[in-house]
Structure formats: C-alpha cells, structure tokens
Design a protein around this motif. Structure first.
Motif, mmCIF file in Angstrom:
data_model
loop_
_atom_site.group_PDB
_atom_site.id
_atom_site.type_symbol
_atom_site.label_atom_id
_atom_site.label_comp_id
_atom_site.label_asym_id
_atom_site.label_seq_id
_atom_site.Cartn_x
_atom_site.Cartn_y
_atom_site.Cartn_z
ATOM 1 N N ASP A 42 0.812 -1.189 -0.110
ATOM 2 C CA ASP A 42 0.108 0.135 -0.029
ATOM 3 C C ASP A 42 0.872 1.143 -0.022
ATOM 4 N N LEU A 43 2.083 1.041 0.413
ATOM 5 C CA LEU A 43 3.014 2.112 0.662
ATOM 6 C C LEU A 43 4.475 1.729 0.610
ATOM 7 N N LEU A 44 5.254 2.426 -0.431
ATOM 8 C CA LEU A 44 6.792 1.786 -0.252
ATOM 9 C C LEU A 44 7.672 3.206 0.432
ATOM 10 N N LEU A 45 8.321 2.729 1.423
ATOM 11 C CA LEU A 45 9.315 3.664 1.951
ATOM 12 C C LEU A 45 10.455 3.319 1.330
ATOM 13 N N LEU A 46 11.136 4.354 0.378
ATOM 14 C CA LEU A 46 12.169 3.928 -0.406
ATOM 15 C C LEU A 46 13.574 4.595 -0.121
ATOM 16 N N ASP A 47 14.558 3.979 0.108
ATOM 17 C CA ASP A 47 15.853 4.876 0.153
ATOM 18 C C ASP A 47 16.425 4.882 -0.973
ATOM 19 N N TRP A 48 17.105 6.004 -1.529
ATOM 20 C CA TRP A 48 17.500 6.535 -2.462
ATOM 21 C C TRP A 48 18.796 5.768 -2.895
ATOM 22 N N MET A 49 19.770 5.636 -1.890
ATOM 23 C CA MET A 49 21.010 5.069 -1.955
ATOM 24 C C MET A 49 20.762 3.400 -1.968
ATOM 25 N N LEU A 50 20.182 2.538 -2.387
ATOM 26 C CA LEU A 50 20.141 1.170 -2.307
ATOM 27 C C LEU A 50 21.351 0.317 -3.071
ATOM 28 N N PRO A 51 21.970 -0.472 -2.582
ATOM 29 C CA PRO A 51 22.548 -1.228 -3.697
ATOM 30 C C PRO A 51 22.005 -2.221 -4.740
ATOM 31 N N LYS A 52 22.748 -2.457 -5.725
ATOM 32 C CA LYS A 52 22.210 -3.209 -6.824
ATOM 33 C C LYS A 52 21.332 -2.580 -7.747
ATOM 34 N N VAL A 53 20.199 -1.906 -7.120
ATOM 35 C CA VAL A 53 19.306 -0.948 -8.087
ATOM 36 C C VAL A 53 19.042 0.090 -7.152
ATOM 37 N N SER A 54 19.318 1.468 -7.547
ATOM 38 C CA SER A 54 18.985 2.618 -6.850
ATOM 39 C C SER A 54 17.388 2.736 -6.436
ATOM 40 N N GLY A 55 17.256 3.614 -5.565
ATOM 41 C CA GLY A 55 16.110 3.877 -5.107
ATOM 42 C C GLY A 55 15.177 4.800 -6.103
ATOM 43 N N ILE A 56 16.067 5.686 -6.866
ATOM 44 C CA ILE A 56 15.382 6.558 -8.052
ATOM 45 C C ILE A 56 15.213 5.593 -9.127
ATOM 46 N N GLU A 57 15.880 4.548 -9.309
ATOM 47 C CA GLU A 57 15.834 3.744 -10.432
ATOM 48 C C GLU A 57 14.412 3.018 -10.323
ATOM 49 N N ILE A 58 14.270 2.375 -9.045
ATOM 50 C CA ILE A 58 13.065 1.898 -8.604
ATOM 51 C C ILE A 58 11.671 2.676 -8.766
ATOM 52 N N CYS A 59 11.838 3.739 -8.426
ATOM 53 C CA CYS A 59 10.739 4.798 -8.463
ATOM 54 C C CYS A 59 10.398 5.074 -9.950
ATOM 55 N N ARG A 60 11.492 5.100 -10.817
ATOM 56 C CA ARG A 60 11.173 5.378 -12.337
ATOM 57 C C ARG A 60 10.550 3.992 -12.950
ATOM 58 N N ARG A 61 11.201 2.767 -12.505
ATOM 59 C CA ARG A 61 10.353 1.543 -13.167
ATOM 60 C C ARG A 61 9.189 1.475 -12.817
ATOM 61 N N VAL A 62 8.761 1.569 -11.347
ATOM 62 C CA VAL A 62 7.424 1.573 -10.717
ATOM 63 C C VAL A 62 6.502 2.257 -11.485
ATOM 64 N N ARG A 63 6.761 3.573 -11.850
ATOM 65 C CA ARG A 63 6.009 4.589 -12.610
ATOM 66 C C ARG A 63 5.714 4.354 -14.193
ATOM 67 N N THR A 64 6.744 3.721 -14.628
ATOM 68 C CA THR A 64 6.845 3.444 -16.134
ATOM 69 C C THR A 64 6.421 2.237 -16.552
ATOM 70 N N THR A 65 6.907 1.262 -15.782
ATOM 71 C CA THR A 65 6.745 -0.127 -16.241
ATOM 72 C C THR A 65 6.264 -1.139 -15.469
ATOM 73 N N GLY A 66 5.913 -0.615 -14.234
ATOM 74 C CA GLY A 66 5.501 -1.627 -13.179
ATOM 75 C C GLY A 66 4.036 -1.789 -13.104
ATOM 76 N N ALA A 67 3.595 -3.067 -12.722
ATOM 77 C CA ALA A 67 2.231 -3.547 -12.843
ATOM 78 C C ALA A 67 1.368 -2.495 -11.897
ATOM 79 N N ASN A 68 1.960 -1.755 -10.913
ATOM 80 C CA ASN A 68 1.039 -0.917 -9.874
ATOM 81 C C ASN A 68 1.783 0.547 -10.074
ATOM 82 N N PRO A 69 1.421 1.155 -11.185
ATOM 83 C CA PRO A 69 1.950 2.618 -11.392
ATOM 84 C C PRO A 69 1.786 3.651 -10.517
ATOM 85 N N ASN A 70 0.687 3.284 -9.702
ATOM 86 C CA ASN A 70 0.111 4.257 -8.678
ATOM 87 C C ASN A 70 0.451 4.173 -7.303
ATOM 88 N N LEU A 71 1.619 3.036 -7.171
ATOM 89 C CA LEU A 71 2.043 2.892 -5.792
ATOM 90 C C LEU A 71 2.496 4.024 -5.201
#
Length: 228
Positions: free
Chosen positions: A48-77
C-alpha cells in the motif's frame, strides 16, 4: 485489512527503527535490503506504501521509482523517498521521478509516521475518515478534532499526539520513556517528568465537563488509557 508498508532500506538500524514504529501503528510491514529484492517483493505482493531509500545497492531507489511509474504493474503505488541527499535539486529530481513525498535523513520518526498516514489517507478511500473511538472519546486525525460525549475537547499539539497514541493502544501501560520515544521522538531530548506535565494537561482537558478520569496511573510503570 492492515495497510501493508514495504521498507526498502539497506541500513539495518534504520530499517529496524522503521519496522518498530510502523508495527506500533498497526501496519503490516515487509523489509527489503537492496534494490533487486525490493522489485521482487513488489511483484510478489503489491504494498500500500513503499518507503524507499535513494541509495540502495544493486538497483538505486531513484531507478526503482522510475520503473514503478513507467513499467510496473502498480504505477500508482505510493512512494515516500528517504535519503541523506537534501539539496533542492535532489528533492526536485526525486519528486519528478514519481515520489509522493521526500524525507531527508536524519528524520523525526513522529513526523515520518504522520507523513505515512497522510499519504495513505490520500490514496486509500477507506482511510480518508481516520477516526478512533474508545469509550466516550473520539479522535479525528483528519480534522484534528477530539470529542468526549459529543463535546469538543481542545488540546495542544503534544496532548493531541499523546491521546492519539493512547487511543491506538487502549488498556496498554506505557512507561514515561516509551511515551517520550514515541510522542516526542528519539531525536529530541526531553526530561521524563515532562510526560507527567502533559498527561496532567490531557487529563484536565478530558475532564473539563466533569467526567471520569480516562487515564490510569500504574505505580512504578506508567500510564494507560482505560478501555471503557
């Protein structure tokens, strides 16, 4: 059902602090320690809500945010981004990438929990009317209003937060130290006797119409809100 909050944070101390405070507010909580695990967990169970650290290892938080909004199954997360990057350009980038809110480390846990509630109220219709009733006392978090037997009770901001926390856990006894950590925040130095002062003010306000004292003092233990 309890709102499900996913914490994406690689600093163990921070994730444990968030886990503790979210569970105290009765959220269902998951933890991911890196970006890849975060994406997998989102796919397995949409939070229902994602608390997302920007500086995550492997895939950054900013990239996760971008993927969720553009290609994810839940773009309104709903996403609240947590980061030590406090420059205006970083905040703008985070919000432009799709974050709903942006919190800079170190943060106040009390303020962060308020932001979590605010985002969830905007997203989930069932949380728009955020009220708790215990006995003859009702608290409305959205309107920031307290009533007892239908009569308005006027509280200061600290007394309001104190009552809010008591009403989330009726009957449970909290020590002064627990109340200081939760209501004032662990990053603020306040003497333990300050709790007694604010509990006294809260009691006076709640008994303004001559009703029974709804707060129970437990000798050598702390305070509790009566369940009835």
């Amino acid at each position: 059902m309890k709102p499900y909050v996913l914490i994406a944070e690689d600093e163990k101390a921070v994730s444990e602090l968030l886990l503790y405070n979210l569970r105290k507010e009765d959220y269902d909580v998951g933890i991911a320690g890196d970006g890849e695990e975060t994406l997998i967990m989102i796919d397995e169970r949409a939070p229902d809500l994602l608390l997302l650290d920007w500086m995550l290892p492997k895939v950054s938080g900013i990239e996760i945010c971008r993927r969720v909004r553009t290609t994810g199954a839940n773009p309104n997360l709903p996403i609240i981004m947590l980061t030590a990057r406090g420059e205006e350009s970083d905040r703008i980038r985070g919000l432009d990438t799709g974050a709903d809110d942006y919190v800079t480390k170190p943060f106040s846990t009390t303020e962060l929990m308020a932001r979590v509630r605010a985002v969830l109220r905007r997203i989930r219709p069932g949380l728009k009317e955020d009220r708790i009733t215990v006995g003859d006392i009702e608290i409305d978090r959205v309107a920031h209003r307290v009533t007892r037997k239908g009569d308005d009770i006027h509280l200061g901001p600290t007394e309001f937060r104190l009552l809010d926390y008591f009403m989330q856990h009726p009957g449970r006894v909290f020590s002064r130290e627990q109340l200081l950590d939760t209501v004032w925040g662990s990053d603020v130095y306040v003497e333990a006797r300050t709790v007694d002062v604010h509990v006294g003010r809260l009691r006076k306000a709640l008994r303004n119409g001559g009703g029974d004292d709804p707060i129970r003092t437990v000798r050598s233990a702390g305070y509790a809100l009566r369940e009835d």
